[in-house]
Write an enzyme that holds these catalytic residues in place. Sequence first.
Site, PDB file in Angstrom:
ATOM      1  CG  HIS A   9     -57.585  -7.140  -9.715  1.00  0.00           C
ATOM      2  ND1 HIS A   9     -58.038  -6.525 -10.489  1.00  0.00           N
ATOM      3  CD2 HIS A   9     -59.021  -7.926  -9.379  1.00  0.00           C
ATOM      4  CE1 HIS A   9     -59.484  -6.246 -10.344  1.00  0.00           C
ATOM      5  NE2 HIS A   9     -60.341  -7.311  -9.994  1.00  0.00           N
ATOM      6  CG  ASP A  56     -55.130  -4.526 -11.488  1.00  0.00           C
ATOM      7  OD1 ASP A  56     -55.370  -4.928  -9.810  1.00  0.00           O
ATOM      8  OD2 ASP A  56     -56.788  -4.912 -12.264  1.00  0.00           O
ATOM      9  CB  SER A  95     -62.544  -8.966 -10.360  1.00  0.00           C
ATOM     10  OG  SER A  95     -62.486  -8.585  -9.284  1.00  0.00           O
TER      11      SER A  95
END
Length: 371
Positions: A351, A348, A65
């Site tokens: 990230h 978050d 990610s």
Amino acid sequence: MDSKSLLCFSILCFSLLPELSGVVRVSAGRGSHRHRHRERRSSQSLGGGELWNSNPRKLFVFGDSYVDTGNNRKPAAKSWQYPYGVTFPGKPTGRFSDGRVLTDYLAKYLKVKSPIPYKWRKVGYGQLKYGMNFAYGGTGVFNTFVMSPNMSTQIDFFQQLIGELTFTSQDLQSSVALVSLAGNDYSVYQATDGSAQGWQPFITKVVNQLEVNLRRIHGVGVPKIVVTALEPLGCLPSSTVASSFQQCNATENQLVNFHNMLLQQSVAKLNSEVKDASASTFILLDLYSSFMAALNNKGDHLGNVKFENPLKPCCVGVSSEYSCGSMGSNGEKKYTICEDPGAAFFWDEVHPTQHGWFAVYSALQANLKQF
Ligand SMILES: *[C@@H]1O[C@H](CO)[C@@H](O)[C@H](O)[C@H]1NC(C)=O
Ligand SMILES: *[C@@H]1O[C@H](CO)[C@@H](O)[C@H](O)[C@H]1NC(C)=O
């Protein structure tokens, strides 16, 4: 580290960004004389930089990610849901951030557009000239909880496309690979109680597998490979929530340091295997130091921008069972967003915000000069 939340947050994706769809439109002229002429002109106007006549440098991306720009499942992945993408481009694009991620900044550094995600290759044919992004949020070198392809399978996809001549050996000549491994293998290991067997043997296994993958990417013909060191996992909000976002977990960061030490040795070994010793083929991108620099000086090096409490994420669930982007059964929001995402380093639980990534990218400038 709460591995479940790490996993659900690290599933990252994409939709055709406005800036990308512009390129799709000119794709019909790919390879034509007129189009080549236009490309040459525009690459000259970049000033300096490396010119590869009509063929821009291609960027191939593998991992999770931190670099995925849209391979994950739409619309199930959080990265395809509001409020992801609110800062840029204003709607979710499959990135696990409020805006751009590391890939976008590395592409900018290489003076190319962010490469198209593998999943969207048929939609955005014209984007092929910038390479391709094979990264899937939530993945690791080994299989994780998510069904997404692990790094070996991502490299298989790449090899298939080379076999089909989607990318030729000429295309690869000046290409760069970006490989991110941000820790999903470790969160799964922890969650499945594998950690009872001891961390060090497992970390060694992970880095060895990563080394195998890096050697493979080079073997396929990519001459320059950038691999990320592990970021300070103990400083991610998923860890620091235990101290109300006041301090990093030193135990976890020690394990990260062990991973990074092994990875550094692997990179040195890989470089020593390369015949042309004058150039560094494998480059370690030090996300540990750059995260720390951004967190410690609160972004001061960015001019007047400061991160108020750099450990505190911008987007959080209203209680521990919820997280950024969570909805209740009646479609009500179960999360809050800070007033200014540009003043937060983390978006978050795991990230960075776009601004966070920009701070990291700024701190990496000296590192990137190795190109
Ligand atoms: C990657 O995934 C494939 C498909 O699930 C699996 O066969 C392979 O063993 C995995 N590779 C590693 C290194 O775990
Ligand atoms: C730090 O992380 C370790 C390993 O995940 C955990 O066992 C420990 O409780 C954490 N320490 C604090 C102070 O949260």
